[in-house]
Design an enzyme around this catalytic site. Structure first.
Site, mmCIF file in Angstrom:
data_model
loop_
_atom_site.group_PDB
_atom_site.id
_atom_site.type_symbol
_atom_site.label_atom_id
_atom_site.label_comp_id
_atom_site.label_asym_id
_atom_site.label_seq_id
_atom_site.Cartn_x
_atom_site.Cartn_y
_atom_site.Cartn_z
ATOM 1 N N LYS A 1 0.828 -1.204 0.000
ATOM 2 C CA LYS A 1 0.000 0.000 0.000
ATOM 3 C C LYS A 1 0.864 1.256 0.000
ATOM 4 O O LYS A 1 1.897 1.321 0.679
ATOM 5 C CB LYS A 1 -0.926 -0.003 1.222
ATOM 6 C CG LYS A 1 -1.892 -1.178 1.265
ATOM 7 C CD LYS A 1 -2.941 -1.081 0.181
ATOM 8 C CE LYS A 1 -3.983 -2.182 0.322
ATOM 9 N NZ LYS A 1 -5.084 -2.034 -0.638
ATOM 10 N N ASP B 1 -0.500 0.090 -4.418
ATOM 11 C CA ASP B 1 -1.928 0.431 -4.409
ATOM 12 C C ASP B 1 -2.133 1.692 -3.586
ATOM 13 O O ASP B 1 -1.882 1.701 -2.382
ATOM 14 C CB ASP B 1 -2.712 -0.739 -3.803
ATOM 15 C CG ASP B 1 -4.219 -0.520 -3.811
ATOM 16 O OD1 ASP B 1 -4.663 0.551 -4.262
ATOM 17 O OD2 ASP B 1 -4.941 -1.433 -3.379
ATOM 18 N N GLU C 1 -1.925 0.753 -8.703
ATOM 19 C CA GLU C 1 -3.362 0.486 -8.563
ATOM 20 C C GLU C 1 -4.098 1.675 -7.935
ATOM 21 O O GLU C 1 -3.617 2.278 -6.974
ATOM 22 C CB GLU C 1 -3.540 -0.749 -7.678
ATOM 23 C CG GLU C 1 -4.978 -1.212 -7.512
ATOM 24 C CD GLU C 1 -5.036 -2.560 -6.827
ATOM 25 O OE1 GLU C 1 -6.042 -2.819 -6.138
ATOM 26 O OE2 GLU C 1 -4.093 -3.368 -6.977
ATOM 27 N N GLU D 1 -11.776 -1.971 -8.968
ATOM 28 C CA GLU D 1 -12.324 -2.770 -7.869
ATOM 29 C C GLU D 1 -13.509 -2.121 -7.173
ATOM 30 O O GLU D 1 -14.373 -2.823 -6.635
ATOM 31 C CB GLU D 1 -11.247 -3.068 -6.833
ATOM 32 C CG GLU D 1 -10.803 -1.858 -6.020
ATOM 33 C CD GLU D 1 -9.776 -2.219 -4.961
ATOM 34 O OE1 GLU D 1 -10.089 -2.039 -3.765
ATOM 35 O OE2 GLU D 1 -8.673 -2.654 -5.320
ATOM 36 N N HIS E 1 -10.263 -8.366 -7.905
ATOM 37 C CA HIS E 1 -10.039 -7.875 -6.552
ATOM 38 C C HIS E 1 -10.599 -8.818 -5.497
ATOM 39 O O HIS E 1 -11.751 -9.233 -5.563
ATOM 40 C CB HIS E 1 -10.718 -6.500 -6.397
ATOM 41 C CG HIS E 1 -10.776 -6.004 -4.988
ATOM 42 N ND1 HIS E 1 -11.950 -5.992 -4.252
ATOM 43 C CD2 HIS E 1 -9.807 -5.533 -4.160
ATOM 44 C CE1 HIS E 1 -11.703 -5.510 -3.056
ATOM 45 N NE2 HIS E 1 -10.417 -5.226 -2.965
ATOM 46 N N GLU F 1 -5.655 -12.241 -6.595
ATOM 47 C CA GLU F 1 -5.159 -11.627 -5.365
ATOM 48 C C GLU F 1 -5.269 -12.599 -4.197
ATOM 49 O O GLU F 1 -6.352 -13.097 -3.896
ATOM 50 C CB GLU F 1 -5.961 -10.351 -5.068
ATOM 51 C CG GLU F 1 -5.429 -9.535 -3.917
ATOM 52 C CD GLU F 1 -6.092 -8.173 -3.818
ATOM 53 O OE1 GLU F 1 -5.455 -7.251 -3.280
ATOM 54 O OE2 GLU F 1 -7.238 -8.025 -4.288
#
Length: 375
Positions: A175, A204, A230, A256, A306, A326
């Site tokens: 992240k 992401d 992402e 997503e 997702h 994922e």
């Protein structure tokens, strides 16, 4: 085989507690609180001939009780119907709740039922769902997300990344999107150093950058040879994502958070990503997801669904282009079975249907349940 009919539909709301509160960039920008649980809506469908199918949808932070109530209001329309007529039954349930639309919460509530019907159909055929639909492969590349959240220190993220690679995971996602971009770069650099240059690495931002920040950060992160960036922008910013897709060398992934086929069509038509990331529970189930796969393939997009690997593994196996799935270990306590990873890939289970059954622990976490029809 003679015509079968749906005898009963059991709906259950199950709250899965997370061991540690989870934070992504939305927490650090003040838009959300840390996530402590995930609420699931499970549908279990039984036929007169004794076949059973199971499906689920979910909600993070809010909406779970509303999904359950909506499904409870419309699901009795399935009783006595032929479970093979999945597309027709989905339309019937959509019209039963048409006044609240065909996207968002109402669509997500129907997803649990749609998935259960596909699971049931595959079980009747004695096939894994991927084989029923028509698989291109028996395994799918898999990457891990659950070890890369921002509530964990860099050292913890590095340790989990190393563990994931040792367990047969094929890529690591971390992240980003912190208010301090330099800290994002530090964390990405640390993970890249840990896993090496050859291991796929994704980031992401969870929609937390504006257009100028996304462009600057995208350029700063290009040195790490990322597999994708992402959700750099708001999920509905088609034009902004399209500009990034044209400008950056790093592929852009998004989708997503979109809650209907129509929203994804706009994203795809706008050339707003290189990799599309639909979520079957969020778009209304497998029926809708299959429509999206056709559109995405026609546009030459890569696919990386997702969350919900228990569902998406089967669907990704059916995509003509080599996809990703994922890996999240959060859902493990809900099911008796585990999905196997080997050499960077997740293997299609040989069990019929989705290949999952609810655990006793999941039954204990049930907060509400209702059975429509008779058993």
């Amino acid at each position: 085989m003679s015509r079968d009919a749906i005898r009963s539909v059991k709906l259950s709301s199950i709250t899965l507690p997370l061991e540690v509160p989870i934070s992504d960039a939305k927490v650090f920008t003040g838009r959300q609180r840390p996530m402590t649980e995930v609420v699931f809506l499970f549908a279990e469908i039984t036929t007169e001939q004794g076949f059973e199918g199971i499906g689920f949808t979910y909600s993070k932070r809010a909406g779970g009780p509303a999904q359950y109530r909506h499904a409870q209001e419309v699901a009795d329309g399935l009783i006595g119907e032929d479970p093979n007529d999945i597309a027709r039954l989905l339309v019937k349930l959509q019209w039963a709740g048409a006044s609240v639309g065909r996207s968002g919460l109402a669509t997500q509530a129907l997803a649990a039922i749609d998935v259960a019907l596909y699971d049931l159909k595959a079980k009747r055929a004695g096939l894994p769902l991927a084989k029923l639909l028509g698989a291109h492969r028996d395994s799918v590349r898999t990457y891990n997300t659950s070890g890369g959240f921002l509530n964990a220190s860099l050292e913890e993220v590095q340790e989990r990344a190393s563990q994931s690679v040792a367990e047969g995971i094929g890529g690591i996602k971390v992240k980003v999107g912190l208010p301090d971009g330099a800290e994002d770069v530090r964390r990405v650099a640390g993970v890249r150093e840990t896993i090496g240059d050859d291991m796929p690495l994704m980031v992401d931002a969870n929609q937390q950058w504006d257009r100028s920040t996304a462009l600057r950060m995208g350029r700063r992160l290009e040195e790490f040879d990322l597999t994708w960036i992402e959700e750099p922008l708001d999920a509905y910013d088609v034009e902004g994502h399209a500009r990034l897709t044209r400008t950056l060398d790093t592929p852009i992934a998004t989708g997503e958070m979109l809650a209907s086929v129509a929203e994804h069509e706009r994203l795809i038509a706008g050339d707003a990503c290189d990799i599309i990331q639909p979520d079957a529970p969020r778009v209304g189930g497998i029926t809708q997801f299959l429509r999206l796969m056709t559109f995405a393939d026609q546009k030459g997009l890569d696919l990386a669904p997702h969350f919900a690997m228990e569902i998406h593994l089967h669907l990704a196996a059916c995509y003509p282009r080599e996809p990703w799935v994922e890996h999240f270990d959060w859902l493990n306590p809900l099911f008796e079975q585990r999905l196997e990873t080997r050499d960077g890939r997740m293997l299609i289970p040989e069990r019929p249907g989705l290949g999952i059954t609810l655990s006793e622990q999941a039954r204990q976490w049930t907060t509400e349940s209702v059975t429509l029809g008779t058993r």
